[in-house]
Design an enzyme around this catalytic site. Sequence first.
Site, PDB file in Angstrom:
ATOM      1  N   LYS A   1       0.854  -1.203   0.000  1.00 49.20           N
ATOM      2  CA  LYS A   1       0.000   0.000   0.000  1.00 49.20           C
ATOM      3  C   LYS A   1       0.883   1.244   0.000  1.00 49.20           C
ATOM      4  O   LYS A   1       1.610   1.503   0.953  1.00 49.20           O
ATOM      5  CB  LYS A   1      -0.930   0.018   1.214  1.00 49.20           C
TER       6      LYS A   1
ATOM      7  N   ARG B   1      -4.023   8.349  -5.853  1.00 51.02           N
ATOM      8  CA  ARG B   1      -4.537   7.356  -6.768  1.00 51.02           C
ATOM      9  C   ARG B   1      -4.629   7.924  -8.171  1.00 51.02           C
ATOM     10  O   ARG B   1      -5.052   9.064  -8.358  1.00 51.02           O
ATOM     11  CB  ARG B   1      -5.922   6.931  -6.287  1.00 51.02           C
TER      12      ARG B   1
ATOM     13  N   ARG C   1      -8.589  10.188  -7.396  1.00 51.83           N
ATOM     14  CA  ARG C   1      -9.504   9.353  -6.618  1.00 51.83           C
ATOM     15  C   ARG C   1     -10.940   9.871  -6.706  1.00 51.83           C
ATOM     16  O   ARG C   1     -11.873   9.104  -6.765  1.00 51.83           O
ATOM     17  CB  ARG C   1      -9.057   9.321  -5.157  1.00 51.83           C
TER      18      ARG C   1
ATOM     19  N   GLU D   1      -1.148   3.814  -8.112  1.00 48.92           N
ATOM     20  CA  GLU D   1      -0.841   4.854  -7.137  1.00 48.92           C
ATOM     21  C   GLU D   1       0.364   5.624  -7.665  1.00 48.92           C
ATOM     22  O   GLU D   1       1.349   5.011  -8.104  1.00 48.92           O
ATOM     23  CB  GLU D   1      -0.535   4.185  -5.790  1.00 48.92           C
TER      24      GLU D   1
ATOM     25  N   PHE E   1      -1.744  -1.499  -9.692  1.00 47.81           N
ATOM     26  CA  PHE E   1      -2.224  -2.627  -8.890  1.00 47.81           C
ATOM     27  C   PHE E   1      -3.467  -3.298  -9.460  1.00 47.81           C
ATOM     28  O   PHE E   1      -3.912  -4.307  -8.949  1.00 47.81           O
ATOM     29  CB  PHE E   1      -2.419  -2.238  -7.414  1.00 47.81           C
TER      30      PHE E   1
ATOM     31  N   ARG F   1     -16.949  -0.166  -1.242  1.00 48.32           N
ATOM     32  CA  ARG F   1     -15.990  -0.526  -0.199  1.00 48.32           C
ATOM     33  C   ARG F   1     -16.486  -1.846   0.380  1.00 48.32           C
ATOM     34  O   ARG F   1     -17.555  -1.903   0.981  1.00 48.32           O
ATOM     35  CB  ARG F   1     -15.969   0.559   0.881  1.00 48.32           C
TER      36      ARG F   1
ATOM     37  N   LYS G   1      -7.523  -3.331   3.979  1.00 48.80           N
ATOM     38  CA  LYS G   1      -6.246  -2.666   4.230  1.00 48.80           C
ATOM     39  C   LYS G   1      -5.827  -2.830   5.683  1.00 48.80           C
ATOM     40  O   LYS G   1      -6.672  -2.914   6.580  1.00 48.80           O
ATOM     41  CB  LYS G   1      -6.333  -1.182   3.861  1.00 48.80           C
TER      42      LYS G   1
END
Length: 575
Positions: free
Chosen positions: A246, A251, A266, A295, A335, A411, A417
């Site tokens: 991470k 982003r 983002r 990222e 990612f 989410r 995370k």
Amino acid sequence: MKFGDLSIYLSRLESTTKRLEMFDILSEAFSKVDKNEIGKAVYFIQGEPAPSFYGIQIGMADKIVEKAISMAYVEGIEKVKTSSKKIGDLGEVAEKLDKQKSYSNLTITAVYDSILKLSKMTGEGSTEEKINELAECLKKVAPLEAKYIVRFVLGKLRLGIGNATIMEALSKAKTNDRKFKPELEKAFNLCSDLGYVAELFYSKGEEVIKRFQVEVMRPIRPALAERLNTPRKILEKLGRCALDQKFDGFRAQVHKEGDKVKVFSRNLEDITSFMPEIVEAVRRLSEKTIIFDSEALSYDEDTGTLYPFQVTIHRKRKHDIEEASQKFPLRLFVFDVMFLNGKSLIDEPYTARRETVERIFKDSGSVISPSKIIITDKEDDFIRFFDETISSGLEGVVAKRLSSGYSAGARNFNWIKIKRSYKSKLNDTIDVVILGYFRGRGSRARFGIGAILAGVYDERTDTFKTITKVGSGFSEDQLKQMKSALDSVKVDHKPARVDSMIEPDFWVQPEYVITVKADEITNSPIHTAGMENGVGYALRFPRAVSFIRADKNADDANTVKEIKEMFKQQKTVKI
Ligand code: ATP
């Protein structure tokens, strides 16, 4: 629909303080809008001529609009300025000066097109052109229409209606049932343009919405991560999973079609122009069309070390982006990949998407590379990888479910995370929405603001619930800036989507997000977040650790559901 009729609905929406009533008014309005105009009606409700990633800017500040009002109503500019100062809302100034008795014949489309024309006027002489165009439009319309046109042009037509409520109302209006909302939401999550989805829904019907697919150059709403506080719990939840480094950068969702490249932040702003070196590297990829998630970080070319987030974000404010791209060149760590050469990969399992990431980016040069992952079901391996990641200066790990698709706009536990601070009691910062503010007392009286009332987002009801009052963590400068930002979204009654037992000195539209750190989440009888039987949640000793977040909208704040989870998790941590 005539714009006059829409204005009446806007006025009813503005004056209601009840969310359910808001929903009823909105679905009634949508049921009367024609299929060719529904997208534009949605934009008026959202208060923006189009989603911000299209980069459409009307470019009219107060001063220019004052001139247009003065021209339209043949009124001295000084009088317009004085009333503007007194009333604080140019929309109302126009409403008061407009003497038309009856509503205009202009349709929603006619008004929208005239406003869009303003955004296309650029270069020499465009200010005069804009003033004339707006004045011509204002001359034709009735006072209420004028009020909303002026506010819309200035970006101040904020009704504070959430996208969730808009989608529910669209479903009710078109099918006489709210049940189609999840399908609309799926399509919206794939393209982030609710006006576009509404228009397709009205003109092509339910089946087309159900089959809706990702489109290159329209950003996908980003997948988000849940949190758990121990490797063991994560492994219990996911079983064998991928552990992905991470990064604490920002982003970047990248779209490429031939030579055309766009990068979205983002919160889906178009940030392409801030990163020329990235655009160049993406152009060099051999894939014709691709959408990927990554990222972005700056790094020191000599030592290979990554700069912290503050340095990375700095270039956003720098005028000389070319210079920044030389001094602090960005790197992208990819990612995920969501679209490749005409095919959506959204529903493919993570493992297949990850193989594609490796194949495309493994040898794509030093600017873009895949993030580093391991796949494991062993706690020891997890802890080792986590510790290694942390000691190389990164923020933590995102664990990913191997079988899951890309959860656009959601989410959930497909991504979990865990950050380096997970051993402390409250292991994460919290993003809260500002709902109002209190006058400063004592030494803060001169700033006119002493603390803010802040809340979290309740997805179940599409409302905001209070969780804390924050007064510390702001510098004097920030307090001043905060007051002026909040005054621009001040409203005279509690917004319909806010649920609060506390009355701040001033209410504001829930728009701005700040990040706070707190010692603990506690139970509270006065905050409405998660309130059941008179007990809600509050933050103990909150202090701001960010100013207003440019990369987050109100709906991106932490949710009541997450607060409940964090509350549970902090109880299980032994310190
Ligand atoms: P945070 O403050 O933790 O970044 P957030 O609300 O911005 O929270 P989360 O969904 O909670 O977003 O955390 C995921 C964020 O972490 C993503 O938005 C992304 O910017 C960042 N990130 C960094 N590395 C990765 C990675 N390998 N996989 C997924 N997200 C990553």
